[in-house]
Structures are given as C-alpha cells and as structure tokens.
Design a protein around this motif. Structure first.
Motif, mmCIF file in Angstrom:
data_model
loop_
_atom_site.group_PDB
_atom_site.id
_atom_site.type_symbol
_atom_site.label_atom_id
_atom_site.label_comp_id
_atom_site.label_asym_id
_atom_site.label_seq_id
_atom_site.Cartn_x
_atom_site.Cartn_y
_atom_site.Cartn_z
ATOM 1 N N ASP A 140 0.807 -1.230 0.000
ATOM 2 C CA ASP A 140 0.000 0.000 0.000
ATOM 3 C C ASP A 140 0.836 1.275 0.000
ATOM 4 O O ASP A 140 0.338 2.344 0.344
ATOM 5 C CB ASP A 140 -0.955 0.011 1.198
ATOM 6 C CG ASP A 140 -0.238 -0.197 2.525
ATOM 7 O OD1 ASP A 140 0.988 -0.363 2.518
ATOM 8 O OD2 ASP A 140 -0.925 -0.204 3.566
ATOM 9 N N LEU A 141 2.113 1.173 -0.377
ATOM 10 C CA LEU A 141 2.975 2.361 -0.384
ATOM 11 C C LEU A 141 3.271 2.888 -1.788
ATOM 12 O O LEU A 141 3.907 3.917 -1.936
ATOM 13 C CB LEU A 141 4.298 2.048 0.325
ATOM 14 C CG LEU A 141 4.208 1.782 1.827
ATOM 15 C CD1 LEU A 141 5.548 1.316 2.372
ATOM 16 C CD2 LEU A 141 3.741 3.028 2.564
ATOM 17 N N SER A 142 2.815 2.176 -2.809
ATOM 18 C CA SER A 142 3.153 2.576 -4.181
ATOM 19 C C SER A 142 2.572 3.929 -4.557
ATOM 20 O O SER A 142 3.112 4.630 -5.424
ATOM 21 C CB SER A 142 2.671 1.512 -5.175
ATOM 22 O OG SER A 142 1.255 1.351 -5.093
ATOM 23 N N GLY A 143 1.483 4.340 -3.899
ATOM 24 C CA GLY A 143 0.837 5.602 -4.245
ATOM 25 C C GLY A 143 1.703 6.828 -4.055
ATOM 26 O O GLY A 143 1.379 7.910 -4.557
ATOM 27 N N ILE A 144 2.827 6.682 -3.359
ATOM 28 C CA ILE A 144 3.723 7.818 -3.125
ATOM 29 C C ILE A 144 4.309 8.345 -4.443
ATOM 30 O O ILE A 144 4.824 9.464 -4.500
ATOM 31 C CB ILE A 144 4.848 7.412 -2.146
ATOM 32 C CG1 ILE A 144 5.442 8.638 -1.442
ATOM 33 C CG2 ILE A 144 5.927 6.589 -2.830
ATOM 34 C CD1 ILE A 144 6.322 8.282 -0.261
ATOM 35 N N PRO A 164 6.870 -7.149 -10.125
ATOM 36 C CA PRO A 164 7.524 -6.238 -11.070
ATOM 37 C C PRO A 164 8.560 -5.362 -10.368
ATOM 38 O O PRO A 164 8.307 -4.858 -9.275
ATOM 39 C CB PRO A 164 6.362 -5.387 -11.600
ATOM 40 C CG PRO A 164 5.123 -6.176 -11.313
ATOM 41 C CD PRO A 164 5.410 -6.946 -10.063
ATOM 42 N N GLY A 165 9.718 -5.206 -10.970
ATOM 43 C CA GLY A 165 10.759 -4.358 -10.403
ATOM 44 C C GLY A 165 12.144 -4.931 -10.611
ATOM 45 O O GLY A 165 12.310 -6.039 -11.129
ATOM 46 N N ALA A 166 13.149 -4.170 -10.219
ATOM 47 C CA ALA A 166 14.545 -4.608 -10.336
ATOM 48 C C ALA A 166 14.814 -5.733 -9.332
ATOM 49 O O ALA A 166 14.461 -5.626 -8.161
ATOM 50 C CB ALA A 166 15.493 -3.436 -10.083
ATOM 51 N N LYS A 167 15.435 -6.810 -9.796
ATOM 52 C CA LYS A 167 15.685 -7.977 -8.952
ATOM 53 C C LYS A 167 16.803 -7.700 -7.943
ATOM 54 O O LYS A 167 17.865 -7.187 -8.299
ATOM 55 C CB LYS A 167 16.087 -9.186 -9.811
ATOM 56 C CG LYS A 167 15.109 -9.541 -10.914
ATOM 57 C CD LYS A 167 13.797 -10.039 -10.360
ATOM 58 C CE LYS A 167 12.851 -10.459 -11.487
ATOM 59 N NZ LYS A 167 11.524 -10.826 -10.993
ATOM 60 N N PRO A 179 -2.066 -1.541 -11.669
ATOM 61 C CA PRO A 179 -1.038 -2.346 -12.361
ATOM 62 C C PRO A 179 -0.462 -1.635 -13.579
ATOM 63 O O PRO A 179 0.734 -1.739 -13.857
ATOM 64 C CB PRO A 179 -1.794 -3.619 -12.760
ATOM 65 C CG PRO A 179 -2.874 -3.752 -11.727
ATOM 66 C CD PRO A 179 -3.286 -2.335 -11.423
ATOM 67 N N THR A 180 -1.302 -0.896 -14.299
ATOM 68 C CA THR A 180 -0.827 -0.167 -15.483
ATOM 69 C C THR A 180 0.173 0.913 -15.078
ATOM 70 O O THR A 180 1.204 1.100 -15.740
ATOM 71 C CB THR A 180 -2.016 0.474 -16.226
ATOM 72 O OG1 THR A 180 -2.931 -0.553 -16.603
ATOM 73 C CG2 THR A 180 -1.522 1.209 -17.478
ATOM 74 N N GLU A 181 -0.113 1.634 -13.993
ATOM 75 C CA GLU A 181 0.794 2.687 -13.521
ATOM 76 C C GLU A 181 2.121 2.095 -13.049
ATOM 77 O O GLU A 181 3.183 2.662 -13.303
ATOM 78 C CB GLU A 181 0.130 3.472 -12.385
ATOM 79 C CG GLU A 181 -1.019 4.359 -12.845
ATOM 80 C CD GLU A 181 -1.786 4.993 -11.690
ATOM 81 O OE1 GLU A 181 -2.246 6.145 -11.830
ATOM 82 O OE2 GLU A 181 -1.936 4.327 -10.647
ATOM 83 N N ILE A 182 2.045 0.950 -12.369
ATOM 84 C CA ILE A 182 3.281 0.280 -11.920
ATOM 85 C C ILE A 182 4.100 -0.171 -13.118
ATOM 86 O O ILE A 182 5.324 0.038 -13.179
ATOM 87 C CB ILE A 182 2.940 -0.921 -11.013
ATOM 88 C CG1 ILE A 182 2.382 -0.425 -9.680
ATOM 89 C CG2 ILE A 182 4.187 -1.783 -10.768
ATOM 90 C CD1 ILE A 182 1.885 -1.529 -8.773
#
Length: 523
Positions: A88-92, A129-132, A417-420
């Motif tokens: 729930d922190l992605s909104g930042i 999704p993201g850098a490993k 998901p699209t924004e991420i």
C-alpha cells in the motif's frame, strides 16, 4: 499529577522542539482536546540517523505517517528505501487528490496543502515487477551465512571450512546449490582430500546443515542468492532535487519470515560494508523504513537478533537511519528498541488482558509527562493522531506530545497495475538487474570432479574385471587345449574372431584415449 495549563504546554513544546536548522514538519500538539498551532512538532534532519519507531493498531494511520516522513526526506534530497509488505505504499509515486478530510486537516493545522508525487523505483525479491535484488553466498561470508541458518559452533566451523576450501581453489560460491554441492563433495568424494589440510566433516553436522538450507529454500531463498548482485549505491540516487524513493515490493514475503530476516540483515551488512564513515551530518544519506517489522524478528534466533542489534547501533555512523513500523513496541526486541531516537505511537486497542498489558508496557517506553495520562489516552486517539517524542538538535529527547499529524501530499492509495508497469518499463535499474547470470561455480566445478572420480572408479573396476577374466581364460585353455585348435580350423570362427578382436581393440584404445585425456586435463 499537578494540573498544567495550555500556556505551560505550549512553552514546553516550543522549548523542547527547537527549530534550528532543517526539519520535517509532522503536525501540531494537542492538549485537552484542542490543537495548538503554536506547539509545532518538527523532527530535525540531523537526528534522523538515530533511527525510529512507528507503532499502532491496524487502521490508526501508521502507513500515512511513514508516507509523510518519506515525503519530507525526499523533498530534502534524501534517498529513501521502503520495504512494502502490504503493497500500500506505491501511491507515493503520484500526487494526492484533495478531498474533504484533507482540507479539514490542513485547516486545523493552518497549512496549505498541495498534491505532489515523488520519484519511485520498484525493487523485488521475487517475481513482483521491479529490479531484482540478489546477493551471492560469498558476499554473505561464512559467519553471516551460519547465523542466518542458526547453526551451532561446530556447524559454523563446517561452513567456514567450505568457504575456505572454495576460496583457496578460486571456486565461486554464488547460490544455495553451490553450498549444497560443496557440502556433498567434502563429506563424500573429497573427504580424504580435505582431511589433512582442513579437518574432517562429521556426517551428522553435514545432514543438519543440509536440512537448514532446504528450509531456507522452502521460503524462497534460492531466488535471492545469485547474480547479478545488487549494488547498494543504486539506493542513493536523486531525481532532480528530490531523493529517490526505492520501494521493495514484499507482498508475497509475509509467510516467509526467515527469508525476510535474511534479506534485511544482508542488505544492512552490505550498506555498512560499502558506505564510507560519515560522522555527524546535517542530514542522513539514506533512510530505511521497514513496514511490518515484527516479521524481521518473528522467527529470528537470538544470534540473528544480536546481529541486527549490532548493525542498528553501528550503521548510523554511515549516515543511515532505520525506522521500524509495527503494531506494538513490544514487537521489537528491547536492545533494538533502546537504539531508536524517534518514536511515533499511534492508538492501541485494549480488547483483552494481554492488550492492556501491552499498552502499559508501551506507555512506559516514552518520557514521563505532566500533560497526559499516556496509558489512558493511547487508547483514545483518533486516526492520524499519535504520541511523538524525538531527539532535538542537541540529541536530547523531546517532551512527549500528542500530535495531530499532517496529511501526506502523495496519493493515499495504491497504484494501478498499469501505472506500476509504466514506472517499471522506464526504469534503468530494472534493465540493469533483469539479466539472469549463471556462470560456472561450485555446483558445476565440483560436480565435474565428482563425475571424474566416479568414472575413474568405474574404469578401475572394468580393468580389474578384465584381469580376472584373463586369468580364468588361461586356466580354461590349460584344462581344454583342444578348444583353440578346433576354433583355428573353422574359417567362419576365424572371421568372427578377427571381427570381435578388432572391435575389442578399438574399444580398448578409445577407452585409453579418454582416460589419457581426462588425466591430462586433471594435470
């Protein structure tokens, strides 16, 4: 408790929370149910490498406080690392939307609110999704690796032997299968090779270590160990004049506390080893927020807790601040809790006798105050209110103050998901760490040695069997001399004999050639 008035309250807060130098505004003090705008609560940047705690029951606003602090740090150009367990922190990353509750809170605090997004990088330990994020077993070293597995002294000695043997021969230890293959080799085929130089390994110790590694694999540890290793200096990036906020997506780690502890300790160790000594700075170089921090300690051994305590104590000299976010201060071991300079305590709920006991313990973690009945008020605070105490610019604990906290400027909700995907697709870090590297290491090198030893034993057995057959044949010829004579007189038998002899000779020469090649390779 002697009755204090509002004037005395404001004076104490103003004198305790000095506002010299740069600071992060958290909110305004509450006394006798009223918000006092003169009682500003701000945290000096210079003391934020002294670590902190954000605690409170579910739904009391801990995440928003974490968000507020992260935004304040990023605005000052300080990079932030967020461990996002709940997702729930992605909104930042996106600016917030001005709604009625935000307008009311801003008016109560006398501030002008404006929505603002912040530069974000997504990192991951799994398939999110993201850098490993990865690290090699060699980077852990034998001591840290042993502590993660909760090994005793004898078993730690075995791990040290494995690392020493591979280091002496230049054999890379990259992942868990490398450790397992080295353990297999040194307790079986290679046991005589190592016995004189390094010492023997007992079967019981090897079995225990193997079970511990399998347990770690069961929690997803094989995903974390390997290459390419994550470079912690990538956490110090800035985007323009704002610090980068790196969010590690850990939504699938809640059921894997051993992996979470392993990762966190390895990350702190890597930061401590690679960051230069910083001394006292006017602001931290990096701030790390660990949400749902109880997961770090739930299944951690005493040895692992001791290691984390040492790291928390030492890492502040590198200019790094660590902030634990959890439901109750009792989730954090006392030696670690004692190292935390900033404490933000949201409301706790007293539903059971254990809850009341926890509340009493929590209230005793804070400075004594003449303005509040802490154990009572801690159950009565609303959402977005918290008891706050910090260190002022002189390193002195500030008075405990019930605070109405400011609203974050970024979105108080998750990204779609699209924004991420949009952020991930444009990330340089994702491109840098997306390659899978599986170079030759202990698993392959020692695997070949095991195969060569097995082939050598098989060839020796064949040669021994051949010699035995020759002896039997000579014995048979002596007992039945007419057999060869009759064979020599039969033309068909002579042709078959020549064919068999030719094929046997080819096979033997081929075998000798392979053996010779293998011997020369070993040399």
């Amino acid at each position: 408790m002697a009755k204090k008035d509002t004037k005395e309250f404001i004076q104490e807060i103003q004198s305790g929370y000095d506002h010299k130098g740069k600071s992060i505004f958290l909110g305004a003090g509450i006394f006798e149910g009223k918000t006092n705008l003169e009682a500003k609560v701000s945290i000096p940047l210079a003391t934020l490498n002294r670590h902190g705690l954000i605690a409170g029951a579910t739904g009391t606003g801990k995440t928003k406080t974490l968000q507020l602090l992260s935004e304040g740090l990023a605005k000052e150009g300080i990079p932030v690392l967020l461990m996002d367990i709940k997702g729930d922190l992605s909104g930042i990353a996106k600016e917030g939307e001005k709604k009625e509750p935000i307008e009311k809170r801003s008016k109560d605090l006398g501030i002008s609110w404006k929505g603002e997004g912040f530069p974000v990088e997504f990192l991951t330990l799994s398939q999110e999704p993201g850098a490993k994020l990865k690290a090699t077993a060699a980077e852990f070293g034998p001591v840290l690796f042993s502590r993660i597995l909760d090994l005793n002294d004898t078993q730690m000695g075995v791990i040290a032997l494995i690392f020493k043997y591979c280091d002496d021969l230049g054999i890379p230890l990259l992942d868990l299968k490398d450790i397992k293959k080295a353990l297999q080799y040194l307790t079986d085929e290679g046991k005589e090779e190592i016995a004189k130089k390094y010492g023997a390994i007992s079967t019981s110790s090897a079995s225990t270590i193997l079970r511990k590694i399998i347990e770690l694999e069961g929690q997803g540890g094989e995903v974390f160990f390997g290459e390419p290793s994550f470079d912690v200096s990538d956490l110090l990036e800035k985007k323009g004049d704002k610090g980068q906020i790196s969010i590690i997506r850990l939504t699938d780690i809640q059921s894997k506390p051993r992996l979470f502890s392993t990762f966190m300790l390895s990350l702190l160790t890597e930061i401590y080893a690679n960051f230069p000594e910083a001394g006292d700075l006017d602001k931290p170089k990096l701030a790390i927020f660990i949400d749902e921090a109880h997961l770090v300690f739930d299944e951690a051994s005493k040895t692992l807790v001791d290691q984390i305590e040492s790291m928390v104590r030492l890492i502040r000299s590198k200019g790094v601040g660590i902030f634990f976010c959890t439901q109750s201060p009792t989730d954090i071991p006392s030696p670690v809790l004692a190292q935390l300079g900033l404490k933000v305590q949201h409301a706790l709920r007293a539903f059971t006798a254990n809850d009341r006991k926890a509340i009493k313990q929590a209230s005793e973690n804070y400075p004594i105050t003449d303005f509040y009945e802490v154990a009572e008020e801690i159950t009565q605070m609303g959402i977005g209110e918290a008891f706050v105490t910090a260190l002022n610019s002189k390193g002195i604990p500030t008075p405990l103050v019930r605070t109405l906290l400011a609203p974050p400027a970024s979105r108080m909700d998750i990204l779609t998901p699209t924004e991420i995907d949009k952020i991930v697709s444009s990330s340089d870090l994702v491109s840098k760490y997306s390659k899978e590297i599986d170079r030759e290491s202990a698993y392959e090198i020692l695997g070949k040695k095991i195969d060569n030893i097995a082939e050598g034993e098989e060839e020796a057995e064949i040669e021994e069997t051949g010699e035995s057959n020759k002896r039997k044949k000579r014995t048979k010829e002596k007992e039945d001399p007419g057999f060869l004579e009759s064979l020599a007189k039969n033309p068909l038998a002579r042709d078959v004999g020549r064919t068999v002899a030719r094929e046997v000779t080819r096979g033997l020469l081929g075998m000798l050639g392979v053996t010779s090649t293998k011997k020369s390779r070993r040399k």
